[in-house]
Design an enzyme around this catalytic site. Structure first.
Site, short mmCIF file in Angstrom:
data_model
loop_
_atom_site.label_atom_id
_atom_site.label_comp_id
_atom_site.label_asym_id
_atom_site.label_seq_id
_atom_site.Cartn_x
_atom_site.Cartn_y
_atom_site.Cartn_z
N LYS A 116 0.55 -0.83 0.04
CA LYS A 116 0.35 0.20 0.22
C LYS A 116 1.08 1.41 0.01
O LYS A 116 0.93 2.49 -0.81
CB LYS A 116 -0.80 0.26 1.23
CG LYS A 116 -1.86 -0.88 0.84
CD LYS A 116 -3.10 -0.97 2.68
CE LYS A 116 -3.85 -2.01 2.43
NZ LYS A 116 -3.71 -3.46 1.58
N ARG A 297 -7.38 -8.40 -8.73
CA ARG A 297 -8.24 -9.38 -8.67
C ARG A 297 -9.41 -9.79 -8.79
O ARG A 297 -9.84 -8.07 -8.74
CB ARG A 297 -8.04 -9.85 -7.83
CG ARG A 297 -8.21 -9.81 -6.42
CD ARG A 297 -7.93 -10.07 -4.85
NE ARG A 297 -8.62 -9.57 -4.17
CZ ARG A 297 -9.51 -9.18 -3.15
NH1 ARG A 297 -10.15 -8.96 -3.72
NH2 ARG A 297 -9.20 -8.83 -1.98
#
Length: 629
Positions: A116, A297
């Site tokens: 992140k 994803r």
């Protein structure tokens, strides 16, 4: 086109992928652990391969076993689903190196967006707005505490490799920072093998809005509009919808353009989601929405996007992985109506949402919604994996219609004896603030006590239940004696007793016209002298009252029992310590989450039976607290 596909996952997402693959004429291969030997996804696939013991770290997280299964069965491609290895760049590269097709983004794209802190730095450089915070390498607790103070409380601690709400803690004040940091790092290390965290400003009225993006190998990238996932509990999504309520066209255009820019910055291929956090204090404005992270994803909540666009995202994944261009251009995509999704979990809202395990003796859906599930009646909910039972998805011409359809589906469904959040979900959808689209991620936390209240059964309903028990008898008085309490002074009135979820309820009996005791939806249990009923989507078990002389422990006598099988990862007290009500006693890790167990009242730790590292079974005595005089 791919001709054979191995799905490196389990449960509902494996069943979802198999369904589309079969429609496309693609042969499917499932993998399974010991716990999943009889699972629905195993029977749905054309072929299945056993890959190890029940714990995910010994089966679904072992990339070598999955690749070997693909090779052994002649599968040409591997689809990772979500979770497990879906965002593992090393596994993606190993699949490619083995000469197989990876149904997902390039490993380099996963790496770029996988941490992140690095992802935020990359997005800032690409001109995508990001939230203020600390994303550096220094992980010294004292240094991080200083950065948190500079940012200003409240702050959010987030695992840089995290996802799914794990490795994330909101901290309100400096006094809470050290404990929250340690807990977050432990959970991050256990879940992702990386304890590295970042600190960011916590937005006071945040909404979670994300954009579905899709890229191909021909340089095309499109968006499929936004989803609102603001209804969360412990940072895990509960209800998702598309489009986002209150989103005007100008804001939507700016938001989706930023998402496409983010995808292009990492040369993205396949299905992905750009997650944003919005400050909802002044409505949705483009200048008050910031990049949070990218999920490289397919998302759990992808069905709501499919419902409003008419696109099968799994089909797009398989076509793009086969080298085809995107099936549609941006100008060919549009929003049609409104979609809503609820995640049905095996958990007990009345006990702090602790996971519930066991056999699904009853699993019955109303039939008015799209159901995505990997279980069926008779399946077992095990302690080894995420406790989601199903996703219930509705589509309507308006937001209110989508909500009403979903409430109807929840109220018409039944699950037993595994505890679920059915009633909680229905209460949430009926909440006036939610209906008015006055949303933020703290809504559930603020209203949790009201949302988790169990409905009270009226005397009329309990009378109906008693009639159900003696429905086949012509002699009511004789057959109702086991339920009789005592006679009242008034003639011809009696007080009877039934146990509702274990609690004895006394009620005034009144006869019900023949046949009408079915009106409340009573169902017979496999247990003798037991039935259950659904009231406002809450499943209530009704039994013959019993007197328990076994001396079993409960919170009222200070006994703290393990709510499920798990591992003790922290013990905060010693025998003889004085504790106060609500004080943390120990932390149990189970079903991939940490569960803090607290003192039920002020008192003294009279008995401590576990230590850090202890493996415990459900209802094992962990701590006993003696009440203060």
């Amino acid at each position: 086109m791919i001709r054979s596909l191995l799905i490196a996952n389990r449960g509902e997402i494996a069943c979802r992928i198999i369904r589309t693959a079969r429609a496309m004429g693609i042969r499917t291969v499932a993998v399974y652990s010991d716990a999943d030997a009889k699972a629905l996804h195993v029977r749905a696939a054309d072929e299945a391969v056993h890959i190890g013991p029940s714990p995910a770290r010994e089966s679904y997280l072992v990339g070598e076993k999955i690749i070997a299964a693909a090779k052994a069965t002649g599968a040409e491609a591997i689809h990772p689903g979500y979770g497990f290895l879906s965002e593992n760049a090393g596994f993606a590269q190993a699949v490619i190196d083995a000469g197989l097709i990876w149904v997902g983004p390039k490993p380099a794209s996963i790496t770029a967006m996988g941490l992140k802190d690095a992802a935020k730095q990359l997005m800032a450089a690409a001109g995508v707005p990001v939230t203020p915070g600390y994303m550096g390498e220094n992980q010294d607790p004292a240094f991080l505490a200083e950065r948190a103070a500079e940012i200003g409380y409240p702050v959010l601690i987030k695992a840089v490799a995290g996802g799914g709400g794990k490795g994330m803690r909101k901290v309100e004040a400096v006094a809470d920072f050290a404990d929250a940091l340690a807990s977050c790092q432990r959970e991050a290390a256990a879940s992702f093998g990386n304890a590295h965290v970042l600190i960011e400003k916590y937005i006071q009225r945040p909404r979670h809005i994300e954009v579905q993006v899709f890229g191909d190998t021909h340089g095309n990238v499109v968006h499929l509009f936004e989803r609102d996932c603001s209804l969360q509990r412990r940072h895990q999504k509960v209800i998702e919808e598309a489009p986002a309520p209150g989103m005007d066209e100008a804001t939507r255009e700016a938001l989706c353009a930023a998402a496409v820019k983010a995808a292009k910055a990492v040369d993205y291929v396949g299905a992905g989601t750009i997650e944003f956090i919005a400050d909802a204090s002044e409505g949705l404005r483009a200048d008050r929405i910031w990049f949070m992270e990218m999920n490289t994803r397919l998302q759990v909540e992808h069905p709501v996007t499919e419902e409003i666009t008419g696109v099968d995202l799994v089909e797009w994944q398989l076509r793009v992985a086969s080298g085809e261009p995107l099936p549609k251009r941006q100008d060919e995509l549009s929003i049609n109506g409104w979609a809503m999704e609820a995640r049905l979990y095996a958990e007990d809202p009345g006990r702090g949402f602790l996971p519930s395990i066991g056999r699904l003796e009853v699993l019955d859906f109303c039939g008015d919604a799209r159901i995505e599930t990997g279980v069926e009646e008779g399946s077992d909910i095990s302690p080894f994996y995420d406790p989601m039972i199903a996703k219930l998805v509705t589509h309507g011409t308006s937001r209110n219609q989508a909500i009403d359809l979903l409430v109807g589906e929840l109220e018409g469904s039944a699950v037993w004896p595994v505890r679920t959040n059915l009633g909680f979900l229905a209460s949430l959808l009926r909440d006036p603030q939610f209906r008015a689209a006055d949303l933020d991620t703290g809504l559930i936390e603020r209203k949790q006590e009201v949302l988790t209240q169990q409905p009270e059964l009226s005397d009329r309903a309990l009378s109906d239940a008693l009639n159900w028990f003696v429905r086949d008898s012509t002699d009511f008085d004789r057959n109702a004696k086991p339920f009789l309490g005592f006679r009242l002074n008034r003639p011809r009135q009696r007080e009877y007793r039934l146990a509702v979820n274990g609690e004895v309820k006394a009620f005034q009996y009144s006869p019900t016209p023949k046949g009408q005791y079915f009106e409340h939806g009573f169902r017979e249990s496999s247990e003798p002298h037991a039935q259950f009923v659904s009231i406002a989507a809450h499943m209530l078990k009704i039994t013959l009252p019993r007197v328990d002389g076994g001396g079993s422990h409960h919170a009222g006598d200070g006994a703290i029992l393990a709510p499920m099988p798990g591992k003790v990862i922290a013990v905060d007290v010693s025998a003889g310590d004085t504790v106060t009500k609500g004080q943390k006693l120990l932390v149990l890790e189970a079903m991939k989450m940490e569960h803090a167990l607290t003192a039920p009242f002020d008192g003294t730790v009279a008995e401590l039976t576990v230590a850090v590292g202890s493996q415990v079974q459900v209802e094992a005595l962990l701590v006993r607290v003696e009440k203060a005089e």
